[in-house]
Design a protein around this motif. Structure first.
Motif, PDB file in Angstrom:
ATOM      1  N   CYS A   1       0.862  -1.184   0.000  1.00 23.86           N
ATOM      2  CA  CYS A   1       0.000   0.000   0.000  1.00 23.86           C
ATOM      3  C   CYS A   1       0.893   1.226   0.000  1.00 23.86           C
ATOM      4  N   CYS A   2       0.867   1.981  -1.085  1.00 25.49           N
ATOM      5  CA  CYS A   2       1.665   3.211  -1.154  1.00 25.49           C
ATOM      6  C   CYS A   2       0.740   4.414  -1.020  1.00 25.49           C
ATOM      7  N   LEU A   3       1.052   5.276  -0.065  1.00 23.68           N
ATOM      8  CA  LEU A   3       0.350   6.546   0.104  1.00 23.68           C
ATOM      9  C   LEU A   3       1.299   7.650  -0.324  1.00 23.68           C
ATOM     10  N   ALA A   4       0.967   8.331  -1.411  1.00 23.92           N
ATOM     11  CA  ALA A   4       1.810   9.396  -1.946  1.00 23.92           C
ATOM     12  C   ALA A   4       1.434  10.700  -1.245  1.00 23.92           C
ATOM     13  N   LEU A   5       2.328  11.200  -0.421  1.00 20.97           N
ATOM     14  CA  LEU A   5       2.041  12.364   0.426  1.00 20.97           C
ATOM     15  C   LEU A   5       2.709  13.602  -0.143  1.00 20.97           C
ATOM     16  N   GLU A   6       1.911  14.585  -0.474  1.00 23.92           N
ATOM     17  CA  GLU A   6       2.413  15.877  -0.948  1.00 23.92           C
ATOM     18  C   GLU A   6       2.124  16.924   0.122  1.00 23.92           C
ATOM     19  N   PHE A   7       3.179  17.412   0.762  1.00 19.55           N
ATOM     20  CA  PHE A   7       3.047  18.447   1.788  1.00 19.55           C
ATOM     21  C   PHE A   7       3.200  19.821   1.132  1.00 19.55           C
ATOM     22  N   LYS A   8       2.204  20.648   1.289  1.00 22.38           N
ATOM     23  CA  LYS A   8       2.312  22.016   0.799  1.00 22.38           C
ATOM     24  C   LYS A   8       3.476  22.700   1.499  1.00 22.38           C
ATOM     25  N   LYS A   9       4.226  23.506   0.783  1.00 25.21           N
ATOM     26  CA  LYS A   9       5.437  24.107   1.349  1.00 25.21           C
ATOM     27  C   LYS A   9       5.101  25.257   2.300  1.00 25.21           C
ATOM     28  N   THR A  10       4.353  24.914   3.337  1.00 25.10           N
ATOM     29  CA  THR A  10       4.088  25.879   4.397  1.00 25.10           C
ATOM     30  C   THR A  10       5.190  25.851   5.449  1.00 25.10           C
ATOM     31  N   PHE A  11       6.064  24.853   5.383  1.00 24.84           N
ATOM     32  CA  PHE A  11       7.171  24.738   6.332  1.00 24.84           C
ATOM     33  C   PHE A  11       8.418  25.468   5.839  1.00 24.84           C
ATOM     34  N   MET A  12       8.308  26.132   4.697  1.00 24.10           N
ATOM     35  CA  MET A  12       9.440  26.875   4.144  1.00 24.10           C
ATOM     36  C   MET A  12       8.902  27.926   3.174  1.00 24.10           C
ATOM     37  N   ASP A  13       9.745  28.886   2.843  1.00 27.69           N
ATOM     38  CA  ASP A  13       9.431  29.857   1.809  1.00 27.69           C
ATOM     39  C   ASP A  13       9.958  29.299   0.491  1.00 27.69           C
ATOM     40  N   GLU A  14       9.070  28.989  -0.414  1.00 29.07           N
ATOM     41  CA  GLU A  14       9.506  28.331  -1.644  1.00 29.07           C
ATOM     42  C   GLU A  14      10.346  29.240  -2.544  1.00 29.07           C
ATOM     43  N   TRP A  15      10.332  30.565  -2.296  1.00 32.30           N
ATOM     44  CA  TRP A  15      11.121  31.494  -3.119  1.00 32.30           C
ATOM     45  C   TRP A  15      12.496  31.770  -2.519  1.00 32.30           C
ATOM     46  N   THR A  16      12.582  31.890  -1.207  1.00 32.34           N
ATOM     47  CA  THR A  16      13.887  32.165  -0.574  1.00 32.34           C
ATOM     48  C   THR A  16      14.547  30.904  -0.038  1.00 32.34           C
ATOM     49  N   ALA A  17      13.780  29.824   0.076  1.00 26.52           N
ATOM     50  CA  ALA A  17      14.235  28.546   0.650  1.00 26.52           C
ATOM     51  C   ALA A  17      14.442  28.618   2.156  1.00 26.52           C
ATOM     52  N   GLU A  18      14.019  29.720   2.786  1.00 19.58           N
ATOM     53  CA  GLU A  18      14.125  29.822   4.243  1.00 19.58           C
ATOM     54  C   GLU A  18      13.162  28.845   4.898  1.00 19.58           C
ATOM     55  N   VAL A  19      13.649  28.133   5.916  1.00 23.26           N
ATOM     56  CA  VAL A  19      12.862  27.077   6.553  1.00 23.26           C
ATOM     57  C   VAL A  19      12.291  27.570   7.872  1.00 23.26           C
ATOM     58  N   ASP A  20      11.036  27.241   8.119  1.00 25.99           N
ATOM     59  CA  ASP A  20      10.425  27.435   9.427  1.00 25.99           C
ATOM     60  C   ASP A  20      10.673  26.144  10.204  1.00 25.99           C
ATOM     61  N   HIS A  21      11.728  26.124  10.991  1.00 28.23           N
ATOM     62  CA  HIS A  21      12.154  24.881  11.623  1.00 28.23           C
ATOM     63  C   HIS A  21      11.133  24.356  12.629  1.00 28.23           C
ATOM     64  N   ASP A  22      10.431  25.257  13.310  1.00 26.29           N
ATOM     65  CA  ASP A  22       9.409  24.804  14.249  1.00 26.29           C
ATOM     66  C   ASP A  22       8.276  24.100  13.510  1.00 26.29           C
ATOM     67  N   ARG A  23       7.854  24.698  12.426  1.00 24.25           N
ATOM     68  CA  ARG A  23       6.755  24.097  11.658  1.00 24.25           C
ATOM     69  C   ARG A  23       7.195  22.784  11.015  1.00 24.25           C
ATOM     70  N   LEU A  24       8.430  22.733  10.565  1.00 27.13           N
ATOM     71  CA  LEU A  24       8.942  21.492   9.987  1.00 27.13           C
ATOM     72  C   LEU A  24       8.958  20.389  11.040  1.00 27.13           C
ATOM     73  N   ALA A  25       9.422  20.710  12.245  1.00 25.41           N
ATOM     74  CA  ALA A  25       9.453  19.716  13.321  1.00 25.41           C
ATOM     75  C   ALA A  25       8.042  19.254  13.679  1.00 25.41           C
ATOM     76  N   GLU A  26       7.085  20.177  13.683  1.00 27.84           N
ATOM     77  CA  GLU A  26       5.703  19.800  13.961  1.00 27.84           C
ATOM     78  C   GLU A  26       5.153  18.884  12.874  1.00 27.84           C
ATOM     79  N   THR A  27       5.561  19.116  11.642  1.00 31.91           N
ATOM     80  CA  THR A  27       5.130  18.273  10.529  1.00 31.91           C
ATOM     81  C   THR A  27       5.672  16.857  10.689  1.00 31.91           C
ATOM     82  N   VAL A  28       6.925  16.752  11.087  1.00 29.51           N
ATOM     83  CA  VAL A  28       7.524  15.432  11.332  1.00 29.51           C
ATOM     84  C   VAL A  28       6.761  14.707  12.430  1.00 29.51           C
TER      85      VAL A  28
END
Length: 267
Positions: free
Chosen positions: A222-249
């Motif tokens: 069973c494969c579940l293809a998960l696409e996370f919207k890039k709310t954990f980072m700025d897709e233009w500057t590549a700056e990461v919101d580390h708190d939000r990324l950790a919460e996503t994990v």
């Protein structure tokens, strides 16, 4: 038992592959073979924006996972083999990638060899997992939602869930209850102070990794293809919101015991 980290230089297998919940992050890589880098004219920041940075971090919510370092602009492991190498702008969002306008046949062949090795090695691992019974592979990706520019409004939330669960080729009769349990659990997790917006097949339905699992292991994989919207980072500057990324994990990690329980019911 396989533990720790094993790598061929192309794909790294981490964790304990004696489990029935595993993960991939095939678009997280940014590396290129030297000859591919020499042929490429695409700006690195543009390339990074179309890759899936930090999805390897999200996939780390699962102990057993396959990681790749190569950029999708060398070979896209989530496309069918005949489409896996971007040769023309129409293959990749209209971007001009190659100095000669297209990629030479010998370089294309080298990239397809990477593709073949990845699926051969993944298949070896999954064969052993499948021999023990039903399993889930979480195929972790991310997607852009601000394509109109850095200063433009994001695309409407109603068409862009925070997590898109792709199930286009899933055996719903066999795995439907498992899917429901997964989505219910994930949607109850809070990221950025809000419950996750988790929906099925709104933006993506899953591609080559899903097809590989479902074709090779019918009724078992069973494969579940998960696409996370890039709310954990700025897709233009590549700056990461580390708190939000950790919460996503953490949010994805909360689904693992639920998946394990669902798999136990299927044995």
């Amino acid at each position: 038992m396989t533990t720790g980290r094993e790598t061929s230089g192309l794909v790294a297998f981490t964790g304990d592959w004696d489990t029935q919940v595993v993960a991939t992050s095939v678009h997280a890589g940014h590396d290129l073979r030297p000859e591919i880098a020499a042929a490429m004219v695409l700006d690195e920041d543009v390339r990074l924006r179309e890759e899936d940075p930090h999805t390897d971090v999200i996939a780390a919510a699962v102990d057993s996972r396959a990681l790749t370092a190569r950029s999708r602009f060398e070979v896209d492991l989530n496309r069918p083999r005949e489409e896996a190498v971007y040769r023309e702008p129409d293959d990749c969002w209209g971007l001009d990638v190659w100095a000669d306008g297209t990629l030479a046949d010998d370089l294309t062949a080298g990239s397809l060899a990477v593709y073949d090795e990845f699926y051969a090695r993944l298949g070896e691992r999954l064969d052993a997992v499948a021999a023990r019974g039903p399993f889930v592979l979480l195929d972790v990706h991310s997607y852009n939602h601000r394509r109109d520019g850095a200063d433009a409004d994001p695309e409407p939330a109603e068409d862009n869930p925070v997590v898109n669960v792709g199930t286009g080729t899933l055996d719903s009769d066999r795995f439907g209850r498992l899917l429901d349990d997964f989505m219910e659990t994930l949607s109850k997790q809070h990221v950025g102070g809000e419950p996750l917006d988790v929906r099925e097949n709104v933006k993506f339905q899953g591609r080559a990794v899903s097809w590989f699992v479902h074709d090779r292991y019918p009724g078992v994989g069973c494969c579940l293809a998960l696409e996370f919207k890039k709310t954990f980072m700025d897709e233009w500057t590549a700056e990461v919101d580390h708190d939000r990324l950790a919460e996503t994990v953490r949010a994805l990690g909360a689904t693992v015991p639920v998946l394990e329980q669902a798999l136990a019911r299927l044995r």
